[in-house]
Design a protein around this motif. Sequence first.
Motif, PDB file in Angstrom:
ATOM      1  N   ALA A 171       4.168 -11.799 -11.951  1.00  0.00           N
ATOM      2  CA  ALA A 171       5.290 -10.863 -11.916  1.00  0.00           C
ATOM      3  C   ALA A 171       5.226  -9.939 -10.705  1.00  0.00           C
ATOM      4  O   ALA A 171       6.256  -9.455 -10.220  1.00  0.00           O
ATOM      5  CB  ALA A 171       5.313 -10.044 -13.203  1.00  0.00           C
ATOM      6  N   GLU A 172       4.004  -9.694 -10.203  1.00  0.00           N
ATOM      7  CA  GLU A 172       3.831  -8.755  -9.092  1.00  0.00           C
ATOM      8  C   GLU A 172       3.994  -9.400  -7.719  1.00  0.00           C
ATOM      9  O   GLU A 172       4.065  -8.686  -6.709  1.00  0.00           O
ATOM     10  CB  GLU A 172       2.430  -8.120  -9.184  1.00  0.00           C
ATOM     11  N   TYR A 173       4.036 -10.735  -7.647  1.00  0.00           N
ATOM     12  CA  TYR A 173       4.027 -11.386  -6.336  1.00  0.00           C
ATOM     13  C   TYR A 173       5.269 -11.072  -5.492  1.00  0.00           C
ATOM     14  O   TYR A 173       5.142 -10.908  -4.270  1.00  0.00           O
ATOM     15  CB  TYR A 173       3.844 -12.898  -6.469  1.00  0.00           C
ATOM     16  N   PRO A 174       6.480 -10.970  -6.061  1.00  0.00           N
ATOM     17  CA  PRO A 174       7.627 -10.592  -5.203  1.00  0.00           C
ATOM     18  C   PRO A 174       7.403  -9.257  -4.491  1.00  0.00           C
ATOM     19  O   PRO A 174       7.750  -9.107  -3.309  1.00  0.00           O
ATOM     20  CB  PRO A 174       8.792 -10.534  -6.197  1.00  0.00           C
ATOM     21  N   ALA A 175       6.812  -8.283  -5.180  1.00  0.00           N
ATOM     22  CA  ALA A 175       6.536  -6.995  -4.536  1.00  0.00           C
ATOM     23  C   ALA A 175       5.453  -7.139  -3.473  1.00  0.00           C
ATOM     24  O   ALA A 175       5.486  -6.463  -2.432  1.00  0.00           O
ATOM     25  CB  ALA A 175       6.123  -5.965  -5.590  1.00  0.00           C
ATOM     26  N   PHE A 176       4.471  -8.013  -3.717  1.00  0.00           N
ATOM     27  CA  PHE A 176       3.429  -8.275  -2.726  1.00  0.00           C
ATOM     28  C   PHE A 176       4.046  -8.891  -1.465  1.00  0.00           C
ATOM     29  O   PHE A 176       3.746  -8.475  -0.340  1.00  0.00           O
ATOM     30  CB  PHE A 176       2.387  -9.210  -3.329  1.00  0.00           C
ATOM     31  N   ALA A 177       4.927  -9.879  -1.659  1.00  0.00           N
ATOM     32  CA  ALA A 177       5.599 -10.506  -0.514  1.00  0.00           C
ATOM     33  C   ALA A 177       6.445  -9.486   0.238  1.00  0.00           C
ATOM     34  O   ALA A 177       6.487  -9.486   1.482  1.00  0.00           O
ATOM     35  CB  ALA A 177       6.455 -11.676  -0.996  1.00  0.00           C
ATOM     36  N   ALA A 178       7.102  -8.593  -0.497  1.00  0.00           N
ATOM     37  CA  ALA A 178       7.909  -7.547   0.155  1.00  0.00           C
ATOM     38  C   ALA A 178       7.016  -6.610   0.968  1.00  0.00           C
ATOM     39  O   ALA A 178       7.409  -6.142   2.056  1.00  0.00           O
ATOM     40  CB  ALA A 178       8.688  -6.764  -0.903  1.00  0.00           C
ATOM     41  N   ALA A 179       5.798  -6.338   0.463  1.00  0.00           N
ATOM     42  CA  ALA A 179       4.867  -5.492   1.205  1.00  0.00           C
ATOM     43  C   ALA A 179       4.432  -6.165   2.506  1.00  0.00           C
ATOM     44  O   ALA A 179       4.325  -5.513   3.552  1.00  0.00           O
ATOM     45  CB  ALA A 179       3.653  -5.165   0.340  1.00  0.00           C
ATOM     46  N   LEU A 180       4.190  -7.468   2.469  1.00  0.00           N
ATOM     47  CA  LEU A 180       3.843  -8.192   3.692  1.00  0.00           C
ATOM     48  C   LEU A 180       4.953  -8.051   4.726  1.00  0.00           C
ATOM     49  O   LEU A 180       4.704  -7.837   5.916  1.00  0.00           O
ATOM     50  CB  LEU A 180       3.591  -9.665   3.381  1.00  0.00           C
ATOM     51  N   HIS A 181       6.199  -8.188   4.275  1.00  0.00           N
ATOM     52  CA  HIS A 181       7.357  -8.052   5.171  1.00  0.00           C
ATOM     53  C   HIS A 181       7.437  -6.637   5.732  1.00  0.00           C
ATOM     54  O   HIS A 181       7.694  -6.437   6.934  1.00  0.00           O
ATOM     55  CB  HIS A 181       8.630  -8.406   4.406  1.00  0.00           C
ATOM     56  N   ASP A 186     -14.878   1.377  17.193  1.00  0.00           N
ATOM     57  CA  ASP A 186     -13.625   1.776  17.839  1.00  0.00           C
ATOM     58  C   ASP A 186     -12.504   0.758  17.608  1.00  0.00           C
ATOM     59  O   ASP A 186     -11.353   1.011  17.971  1.00  0.00           O
ATOM     60  CB  ASP A 186     -13.835   1.959  19.347  1.00  0.00           C
ATOM     61  N   ARG A 187     -12.835  -0.381  16.996  1.00  0.00           N
ATOM     62  CA  ARG A 187     -11.816  -1.421  16.786  1.00  0.00           C
ATOM     63  C   ARG A 187     -11.523  -1.697  15.317  1.00  0.00           C
ATOM     64  O   ARG A 187     -10.493  -2.321  15.015  1.00  0.00           O
ATOM     65  CB  ARG A 187     -12.257  -2.742  17.429  1.00  0.00           C
ATOM     66  N   VAL A 188     -12.407  -1.299  14.414  1.00  0.00           N
ATOM     67  CA  VAL A 188     -12.253  -1.679  13.006  1.00  0.00           C
ATOM     68  C   VAL A 188     -12.290  -0.456  12.106  1.00  0.00           C
ATOM     69  O   VAL A 188     -13.199   0.380  12.216  1.00  0.00           O
ATOM     70  CB  VAL A 188     -13.360  -2.665  12.566  1.00  0.00           C
ATOM     71  N   GLU A 189     -11.319  -0.375  11.221  1.00  0.00           N
ATOM     72  CA  GLU A 189     -11.311   0.615  10.147  1.00  0.00           C
ATOM     73  C   GLU A 189     -11.376  -0.145   8.828  1.00  0.00           C
ATOM     74  O   GLU A 189     -10.591  -1.068   8.596  1.00  0.00           O
ATOM     75  CB  GLU A 189     -10.046   1.468  10.198  1.00  0.00           C
ATOM     76  N   VAL A 190     -12.298   0.249   7.953  1.00  0.00           N
ATOM     77  CA  VAL A 190     -12.457  -0.396   6.648  1.00  0.00           C
ATOM     78  C   VAL A 190     -11.965   0.565   5.577  1.00  0.00           C
ATOM     79  O   VAL A 190     -12.429   1.706   5.494  1.00  0.00           O
ATOM     80  CB  VAL A 190     -13.922  -0.784   6.384  1.00  0.00           C
ATOM     81  N   VAL A 191     -11.024   0.085   4.769  1.00  0.00           N
ATOM     82  CA  VAL A 191     -10.410   0.924   3.741  1.00  0.00           C
ATOM     83  C   VAL A 191     -10.610   0.261   2.386  1.00  0.00           C
ATOM     84  O   VAL A 191     -10.278  -0.913   2.206  1.00  0.00           O
ATOM     85  CB  VAL A 191      -8.897   1.122   4.014  1.00  0.00           C
ATOM     86  N   CYS A 192     -11.147   1.017   1.431  1.00  0.00           N
ATOM     87  CA  CYS A 192     -11.332   0.498   0.065  1.00  0.00           C
ATOM     88  C   CYS A 192     -10.166   1.009  -0.776  1.00  0.00           C
ATOM     89  O   CYS A 192     -10.171   2.153  -1.248  1.00  0.00           O
ATOM     90  CB  CYS A 192     -12.665   0.983  -0.491  1.00  0.00           C
ATOM     91  N   GLN A 193      -9.149   0.165  -0.936  1.00  0.00           N
ATOM     92  CA  GLN A 193      -7.961   0.587  -1.673  1.00  0.00           C
ATOM     93  C   GLN A 193      -7.161  -0.617  -2.156  1.00  0.00           C
ATOM     94  O   GLN A 193      -7.378  -1.749  -1.719  1.00  0.00           O
ATOM     95  CB  GLN A 193      -7.068   1.487  -0.813  1.00  0.00           C
ATOM     96  N   ASP A 194      -6.214  -0.355  -3.032  1.00  0.00           N
ATOM     97  CA  ASP A 194      -5.287  -1.347  -3.545  1.00  0.00           C
ATOM     98  C   ASP A 194      -4.232  -1.646  -2.478  1.00  0.00           C
ATOM     99  O   ASP A 194      -3.798  -0.738  -1.761  1.00  0.00           O
ATOM    100  CB  ASP A 194      -4.622  -0.795  -4.813  1.00  0.00           C
ATOM    101  N   TYR A 195      -3.813  -2.908  -2.396  1.00  0.00           N
ATOM    102  CA  TYR A 195      -2.806  -3.253  -1.382  1.00  0.00           C
ATOM    103  C   TYR A 195      -1.518  -2.467  -1.600  1.00  0.00           C
ATOM    104  O   TYR A 195      -0.759  -2.210  -0.651  1.00  0.00           O
ATOM    105  CB  TYR A 195      -2.524  -4.760  -1.394  1.00  0.00           C
ATOM    106  N   ARG A 196      -1.251  -2.070  -2.849  1.00  0.00           N
ATOM    107  CA  ARG A 196      -0.020  -1.320  -3.143  1.00  0.00           C
ATOM    108  C   ARG A 196      -0.046   0.087  -2.565  1.00  0.00           C
ATOM    109  O   ARG A 196       0.991   0.761  -2.517  1.00  0.00           O
ATOM    110  CB  ARG A 196       0.193  -1.273  -4.669  1.00  0.00           C
ATOM    111  N   ASP A 197      -1.218   0.547  -2.165  1.00  0.00           N
ATOM    112  CA  ASP A 197      -1.351   1.900  -1.619  1.00  0.00           C
ATOM    113  C   ASP A 197      -1.416   1.919  -0.097  1.00  0.00           C
ATOM    114  O   ASP A 197      -1.621   2.985   0.499  1.00  0.00           O
ATOM    115  CB  ASP A 197      -2.616   2.561  -2.192  1.00  0.00           C
ATOM    116  N   ILE A 198      -1.257   0.768   0.555  1.00  0.00           N
ATOM    117  CA  ILE A 198      -1.283   0.721   2.020  1.00  0.00           C
ATOM    118  C   ILE A 198      -0.012   1.365   2.561  1.00  0.00           C
ATOM    119  O   ILE A 198       1.106   0.989   2.183  1.00  0.00           O
ATOM    120  CB  ILE A 198      -1.400  -0.724   2.532  1.00  0.00           C
TER     121      ILE A 198
END
Length: 431
Positions: free
Chosen positions: A282-292, A250-262
């Motif tokens: 080259a992909e890290y700026p987009a990763f940081a934007a996803a965190l934001h 009831d507290r944890v959901e496990v998802v097998c996916q790429d971070y870009r698809d969250i």
Amino acid sequence: MSTLAPPGAAHRLSALVEDALGGPLPLRLRAWDGSETGPPDAPVVVVRSRRALRRLLWQPGELGLAQAYVTGELDVEGDLAEGLRTMWAAQRERGLRPPRLTSADRARALVAAVRLGAVGPPPPAPASQARLRGGLHSRARDRAAISHHYDLSNDFYGLLLDETMAYSCGYWTSDEPDVTAVDAQRAKLELICRKLALRPGARLLDIGCGWGSLTLHAAQRYGAQVTAVTLAGEQAAYVRGQVRERGLTDRVEVVCQDYRDIRGGGYDAVSTIEMGEHVGDAEYPAFAAALHRLVRARGRVLVQQMSRGPGTPGGGAFIEAYIAPDMHMRPLGETVALLEAAGLEVRHTESLREHYVRTIGAWHRTLEERWEAFVRLVGEETARVWRLYLVGGALAFEEGRMGVDQILAVRPGPGGAAGVPATPSGWYEDL
């Protein structure tokens, strides 16, 4: 009248190596014919076959040496760490580096290689070497890169890691010998949860959850609602099993996916523990934007990530071919700048470099103590890959060529409100 015996293979080989390095070899060399040369008190490098030389002719440098080592064609007698430390110290202190070879130098080297019987077609790459296809950091290639390392098998990592199954740098709260690797990992998990200000019902997104050590700690100890994301199918299966076993469905959901698809957002906290190295430069700026994007206003982001020293490589040929294909590390300051450029406010950074020396040391001791079990499970070649990886990695952290840092950031709220305590002292009490 006596005549001098012709030089053995070790002497010919030593001359070749010294020409290539531009200075005397700091190690002792033993060749397949039993001949030896070099400093008598130095670590001994054993060249077991001419095949090792052929690898180096076709693949000079770190990758050729690694291929010869993992196949057993080349070995270090005694302490592997001392052998690597001696070589790197000589390179650093005596400036050993390949000189510019003239045509005459190359011709002499070829003649010597012929005399040593080392000339021939390139040996095939070892089976344990990664073979990736597709565009760099495409979704399919990233999935294959992650699978190469993390899907080795849950049994393998269960044999290597402690009971927390945390495959990242621990936090050693004391130099006392009674502090164990388990203690260090639990302290690390607790510290992260405190930095993220988790509480019952808080929504945590754990990107690159590994075998669920942080996910399970946050849900079980703090009552957080956790979404755990991984690309590795073996990891996802293991975490789901642990969630069921511990009554946390009831507290944890496990998802097998790429971070870009969250999708979605509004998380109170986002963690990414030693996953950012796999994102790509080259992909890290987009990763940081996803965190934001994924964290709410005044929500916190905790990035634990390996770094490299200025002017040092971001991984190296061996790591990228055998351990973490396509990984990229940068100096800490560059990562901080990328997070800030995405709109996150970096509030606290903490170096764990020395902690990783001790963490990797614990993994290496386990590998050696259970060597026969590892060989039965994955074969000697893969076991040798891991021995080289752990020994070399510990030295890289010890000598400052690599680092690891915890970076705490916040997405500022209206008017710049951050909701971060005035001092971090409470994070460290009774760890």
